[in-house]
Write an enzyme that holds these catalytic residues in place. Structure first.
Site, PDB file in Angstrom:
ATOM      1  N   GLN A   1      15.863  65.815  60.283  1.00  0.00           N
ATOM      2  CA  GLN A   1      14.665  65.131  59.784  1.00  0.00           C
ATOM      3  C   GLN A   1      14.997  63.674  59.450  1.00  0.00           C
ATOM      4  O   GLN A   1      15.960  63.391  58.738  1.00  0.00           O
ATOM      5  CB  GLN A   1      14.124  65.873  58.542  1.00  0.00           C
ATOM      6  CG  GLN A   1      12.813  65.336  58.019  1.00  0.00           C
ATOM      7  CD  GLN A   1      11.638  65.520  58.995  1.00  0.00           C
ATOM      8  OE1 GLN A   1      11.634  66.426  59.815  1.00  0.00           O
ATOM      9  NE2 GLN A   1      10.660  64.643  58.914  1.00  0.00           N
TER      10      GLN A   1
ATOM     11  N   ASP B   1      13.700  67.324  69.652  1.00  0.00           N
ATOM     12  CA  ASP B   1      12.878  66.196  69.188  1.00  0.00           C
ATOM     13  C   ASP B   1      12.715  65.147  70.300  1.00  0.00           C
ATOM     14  O   ASP B   1      11.844  64.282  70.214  1.00  0.00           O
ATOM     15  CB  ASP B   1      13.560  65.505  67.999  1.00  0.00           C
ATOM     16  CG  ASP B   1      12.883  65.793  66.670  1.00  0.00           C
ATOM     17  OD1 ASP B   1      11.651  65.975  66.659  1.00  0.00           O
ATOM     18  OD2 ASP B   1      13.594  65.806  65.655  1.00  0.00           O
TER      19      ASP B   1
ATOM     20  N   LYS C   1       7.782  73.056  59.290  1.00  0.00           N
ATOM     21  CA  LYS C   1       8.437  73.373  60.570  1.00  0.00           C
ATOM     22  C   LYS C   1       9.111  74.740  60.493  1.00  0.00           C
ATOM     23  O   LYS C   1       9.007  75.546  61.429  1.00  0.00           O
ATOM     24  CB  LYS C   1       9.462  72.282  60.910  1.00  0.00           C
ATOM     25  CG  LYS C   1       8.805  70.975  61.337  1.00  0.00           C
ATOM     26  CD  LYS C   1       9.789  69.811  61.436  1.00  0.00           C
ATOM     27  CE  LYS C   1       9.042  68.514  61.717  1.00  0.00           C
ATOM     28  NZ  LYS C   1       9.877  67.313  61.759  1.00  0.00           N
TER      29      LYS C   1
HETATM   30  N1  GUN Z   1      10.355  61.999  60.764  1.00  0.00           N
HETATM   31  C1  GUN Z   1       9.054  61.717  60.998  1.00  0.00           C
HETATM   32  N2  GUN Z   1       8.626  62.329  62.133  1.00  0.00           N
HETATM   33  C2  GUN Z   1       9.688  63.016  62.612  1.00  0.00           C
HETATM   34  C3  GUN Z   1       9.873  63.854  63.744  1.00  0.00           C
HETATM   35  O1  GUN Z   1       8.970  64.073  64.575  1.00  0.00           O
HETATM   36  N3  GUN Z   1      11.111  64.396  63.884  1.00  0.00           N
HETATM   37  C4  GUN Z   1      12.122  64.149  62.998  1.00  0.00           C
HETATM   38  N4  GUN Z   1      13.312  64.716  63.240  1.00  0.00           N
HETATM   39  N5  GUN Z   1      11.988  63.372  61.947  1.00  0.00           N
HETATM   40  C5  GUN Z   1      10.781  62.817  61.751  1.00  0.00           C
END
Ligand code: GUN
Length: 292
Positions: A97, A120, A53
Site C-alpha cells: 500500500q 497493482d 481489500k
Molecule cells: N495507494 C493509493 N491507491 C493505491 C493503489 O491502487 N495501490 C496501492 N498499492 N497503493 C495505493
C-alpha cells in the site's frame, strides 16, 4: 439532478460474482488465489483501503496474507518481506500500500516485487508492457475507470477525454489506456502547470478528475452531458459529523450532477472498481500459475 449516477458498487459486484466462479474452479483443482497485502504505518486512509481489500479477497473465496508493519520499520525489512512473498508459491499477487513512510524508497520496494506477482501493475516491467500493448497486469484504478465508462454506455471512440492529474498510479497509465486503438479517445492532460483548466475541461466528452484536490471540478468547468469520473477520495473537516470529517471527491458532486450526463459518486464509484480489478489481476495470476 439530471446526471445518471454510475453505480460502481453494482458493477464491482457483478464482476466479483464472475470472479468468484473462477476462484471456485481454481480451488477445485487445488489452487486458492492468494494476495499478500503489506501496510507500513497507520495512515487512516491506507488502513481503510487495506481492510477493504482484505475483506474483498475473503468474500471472493481468495486467501489474503496480511502484514501490517510499524511506521518505524526499515526499508530493508519491507524489501525482505516482499522477497519472501516473491518466493512463496501460495502468493499470486503482492500489494504494497502506498504511500510508504518517507524514509522508505517506494522505488526500491516496488522494484523488488516480481513482475509476475505485481497485481497493482506498478513495476517498470508491467508499465513498459502496458505502453507497448503487450499482455500485462493493468493498473487497477485506470482499468476500473475504463470499465465504468463502458458501463455508463458512453462511446470512447473519437471522444475527447480530459484527464486532470498526472500521477504514476492513475493519470499517466489512464492516458495510455484511453489512446489504445480499441478505446480510441483523444486525450488532453491537465496538471498543476495548466493555464485556464476550465477551458480544457469544458471540451471534455469524458472528464476524469484524479488530482487529489477536494471539489476541484465545479459545474462551470463541465460540458453539458459529459461523462464525469471522480477518482478523488479526500477527507474534509465536518464538525456536523460524529467522526469530525466526511469524504468528498475531486468533483463538486451536487453542482456537477446538474450539468453532466453521467457521474460517479464518492464513495461508491471508482473505489469499489479499483479493488475489483485487483482481485481480477490476482485471479489471472493464479490461473497462470496453475497452467490455465
Ligand atoms: N495507494 C493509493 N491507491 C493505491 C493503489 O491502487 N495501490 C496501492 N498499492 N497503493 C495505493
Amino acid at each position: 439532478m439530471s446526471a445518471i449516477v454510475i453505480d460502481g458498487k453494482k458493477l464491482a459486484g457483478d464482476i466479483r460474482g464472475q470472479l468468484a466462479e473462477r476462484v471456485k474452479a481454481l480451488a477445485a483443482s487445488g489452487t486458492v488465489p492468494g494476495l499478500a497485502v503489506i501496510l507500513v504505518g497507520e495512515d487512516p486512509a491506507s488502513v481503510s483501503y487495506v481492510t477493504a481489500k482484505e475483506r474483498a479477497c475473503d468474500e471472493a473465496g481468495m486467501k489474503s496474507f496480511e502484514r501490517r508493519l510499524s511506521a518505524q520499520s526499515t526499508e530493508d525489512e519491507v524489501v525482505a518481506l516482499v522477497r519472501a512473498f516473491n518466493a512463496d508459491p501460495a502468493v499470486h499477487g503482492i500489494l504494497v500500500q502506498l504511500p510508504l513512510p518517507k524514509h522508505i524508497s517506494e522505488k526500491r520496494v516496488i522494484d523488488t516485487i516480481h513482475p509476475d506477482k505485481d497485481v497493482d501493475g506498478f513495476t517498470p516491467i508491467n508499465i513498459g508492457k502496458m505502453l507497448l500493448g503487450e499482455p500485462c497486469f493493468l493498473p487497477c484504478t485506470p482499468h476500473g475507470i475504463i470499465k465504468l465508462i463502458e458501463r455508463a454506455g458512453v462511446s470512447t471512440k473519437g471522444a475527447h477525454a480530459v484527464v486532470v492529474g498526472r500521477s504514476n498510479i492513475v493519470g499517466k497509465p489512464l492516458v495510455n489506456l484511453l489512446i489504445r486503438k480499441d478505446i480510441n479517445a483523444t486525450v488532453t492532460v491537465c496538471h498543476t502547470g495548466t493555464k485556464d483548466m476550465g477551458y480544457h475541461t469544458r471540451q471534455a466528452d469524458i472528464l476524469v478528475a484524479c488530482a487529489g484536490v477536494p471539489e476541484l471540478i465545479t459545474a462551470d468547468m463541465v460540458k453539458p452531458g459529459a461523462c464525469v469520473i471522480d477518482v478523488g477520495v479526500n477527507r474534509v473537516d465536518d464538525p456536523t459529523k460524529a467522526k469530525g470529517w466526511r469524504l468528498v471527491g475531486d468533483v463538486d458532486f451536487r453542482g456537477v450532477s446538474e450539468v453532466a450526463g453521467s457521474i460517479t459518486p464518492v464513495p461508491g464509484g471508482v473505489g469499489p472498481m479499483t479493488i475489483t480489478m485487483l482481485l481480477f489481476n490476482t485471479v489471472e495470476s493464479a490461473e497462470r500459475a496453475a497452467g490455465k
